[in-house]
Design an enzyme around this catalytic site. Structure first.
Site, mmCIF file in Angstrom:
data_model
loop_
_atom_site.group_PDB
_atom_site.id
_atom_site.type_symbol
_atom_site.label_atom_id
_atom_site.label_comp_id
_atom_site.label_asym_id
_atom_site.label_seq_id
_atom_site.Cartn_x
_atom_site.Cartn_y
_atom_site.Cartn_z
ATOM 1 C CE1 TYR A 141 31.012 -13.128 31.829
ATOM 2 C CE2 TYR A 141 30.418 -12.474 29.596
ATOM 3 C CZ TYR A 141 30.350 -13.381 30.635
ATOM 4 O OH TYR A 141 29.617 -14.537 30.488
ATOM 5 C CG ASP A 143 37.129 -10.951 25.092
ATOM 6 O OD1 ASP A 143 36.539 -10.960 23.993
ATOM 7 O OD2 ASP A 143 36.608 -11.366 26.145
ATOM 8 C CE LYS A 170 28.317 -10.117 23.432
ATOM 9 N NZ LYS A 170 29.385 -10.268 24.390
HETATM 10 C C1 LIG Z 1 29.810 -11.434 25.345
HETATM 11 C C2 LIG Z 1 31.249 -11.519 25.654
HETATM 12 C C3 LIG Z 1 31.905 -12.746 25.866
HETATM 13 C C4 LIG Z 1 31.158 -14.040 25.933
HETATM 14 O O1 LIG Z 1 30.530 -14.347 24.752
HETATM 15 P P1 LIG Z 1 29.302 -15.417 24.755
HETATM 16 O O2 LIG Z 1 28.997 -15.597 23.322
HETATM 17 O O3 LIG Z 1 28.223 -14.775 25.550
HETATM 18 O O4 LIG Z 1 29.824 -16.636 25.417
HETATM 19 C C5 LIG Z 1 33.270 -12.732 26.028
HETATM 20 N N1 LIG Z 1 33.965 -11.588 26.021
HETATM 21 C C6 LIG Z 1 33.379 -10.394 25.841
HETATM 22 C C7 LIG Z 1 34.212 -9.155 25.814
HETATM 23 C C8 LIG Z 1 32.003 -10.312 25.674
HETATM 24 O O5 LIG Z 1 31.424 -9.116 25.540
#
Ligand SMILES: *Cc1c(COP(=O)(O)O)cnc(C)c1O
Length: 426
Positions: free
Chosen positions: A143, A238, A266
């Protein structure tokens, strides 16, 4: 028993779609009534009925130093009293950029944004702008936020481009996204061999945390690094979830593989909206106002959010932080696995740094398909037994879990004791 939670959920559903502002919070996967949280401290939070839970989602990652850490709260209060937002640069942003460049391998320049979605979306635009190519590769089960070209599932064949996984995403967008299997090196080789010169970028969670926890094999990340370099494609890690979570220098340091662009989020906001993407200065030089790739944000680098983030980044650099965090997380998963074994439940668990995965399966999954084959019904029953016992796990069999530095021995032992009872009832 959960009267106020139910009342709030009923009210919420009248004015908010599904009663929540982010889908997984709605408990659709596990059933039942979501808990409305009123306050949190250290490893705990409390719901609307004033029931206390040991929290293993930590706001889905950010709460690595524990909830309402006094230093973070105080930094936020001080910053807030000086004004909430200016729309002009601040010293805090300079300090934060310097800190990120110091901590994240290969990042020479970084831009702050407000969400992980913005970070990955901007990173893709940068990769496309820098390579002048449209096509991107992502992997099933990873994701990367909810930008249009990332809400895509695999097409019917290896070289067919993807189909939207969300209504409202035009096929004209998804047709540039190729979705491959996680940890499948051969597939990646084949694709690059045929259309490598059309690929703008590969985006990957180098330690996947959105299909439960799944580690990449070293060969998988090394293969994509080699192929991207050979074909002039940009490699995007990511690390919105795994960055500052699996270790101070992220997955890049654990695997000794360097990406061209790293996305963060995060943990770097410490609970407030800060995310970032960064990389080599020559690549980042394509961003406006230097270059032609446009990206902007009214609240980007917000002074209050940056204060929370910077304070969190300082705390995680204290001596022994990751050793303690990893040891507690390891103790938790080993204890849970032993409890399941004792009860004769098919179960295993894995952990990297302060991130863990629980699987109702005989062995730790290595791909999305293997993860999907685990026993979801068993997880759902386990989730509710644990919730009743005051332990809040991620409300889905397909999400990772998170431990904070405040999850001490007593907390971990209480969790394992609750799990022994739960496993016995499965
Ligand atoms: C949470 C997450 C996102 C999206 O971040 P948001 O702050 O919720 O938009 C993108 N990539 C990864 C790997 C994530 O865990």
């Amino acid at each position: 028993m959960t009267n106020k939670n139910e009342t709030l959920f009923n009210r919420a559903q009248k004015t908010t779609p599904g009663g929540v502002n982010s889908p997984v919070r709605a408990f659709r996967s596990v059933g039942g009534t979501p808990r409305f949280i009123t306050r949190a401290e250290g490893p705990y939070f409390w719901d609307a009925d004033d029931r206390r839970y040991i929290d293993y989602i930590g706001s889905w990652g950010p709460a690595i130093v524990g909830h309402a850490h006094p230093q973070v709260v105080s930094a936020v209060q001080v910053a807030a009293a000086r004004g909430l937002s200016f729309g002009a640069p601040t010293e805090g942003e300079v300090l934060m950029a310097e800190e990120i460049c110091k901590l994240v391998p290969g990042v020479e320049q970084v831009r702050l944004v407000s969400s992980g979605t913005e970070a990955t979306m901007s990173a893709l635009r940068l990769a496309r702008g820098a390579t002048k190519r449209d096509k991107i590769i992502k992997f099933e089960g990873c994701y990367h936020g909810h930008a249009d070209s990332l809400l895509v599932k695999a097409g019917s064949g290896l070289l067919t481009f993807g189909n939207p996984t969300s209504a409202g995403v035009p096929e004209d967008f998804s047709k540039h996204t190729l979705v491959l299997d996680y940890n499948n090196c051969e597939q990646l080789e084949e694709v690059f061999q045929s259309i490598g010169d059309q690929i703008a970028c590969v985006i990957v969670e180098p330690i996947a945390g959105n299909m439960n926890l799944i580690r990449a094999t070293p060969a998988f990340l090394e293969t994509m690094r080699r192929l991207c370099s050979a074909h002039g494609s940009v490699l995007i890690f990511d690390e919105v979830m795994c960055g500052f979570r699996v270790g101070l220098h992220g997955a890049q340091a654990l695997y000794q593989v360097q990406a061209d662009i790293v996305c963060m989020g995060k943990v770097i906001g410490g609970g407030l909206p800060v995310a970032a993407f960064g990389g080599r200065a020559d690549l980042m030089g394509h961003m406006a106002p230097l270059g032609g790739v446009y990206q902007a944000g009214t609240l980007s680098g917000n002074p209050v959010a940056v204060a929370a983030g910077m304070t969190t980044l300082k705390i995680i650099q204290e001596d022994g932080f990751y050793e303690t965090l990893s040891a507690q997380t390891r103790k938790l998963v080993d204890g849970l696995a032993a409890a399941a074994k004792e009860a004769g439940v098919t179960f295993c668990a894995d952990a990297v740094g302060g991130m863990f995965g629980l699987y109702f399966a005989a062995k730790v999954p290595t791909s999305y398909a293997e993860m999907m084959a685990s026993d979801k019904e068993k997880f759902n029953r386990f989730f509710h037994l644990m919730l009743d016992a005051g332990v809040y796990l991620a409300p889905s069999a397909f999400e990772a879990g998170f431990v904070s530095i405040q999850h001490d021995d007593a907390i971990v032992d209480a969790t394992i004791a609750a799990a022994m009872q739960a496993f016995a009832q499965l």
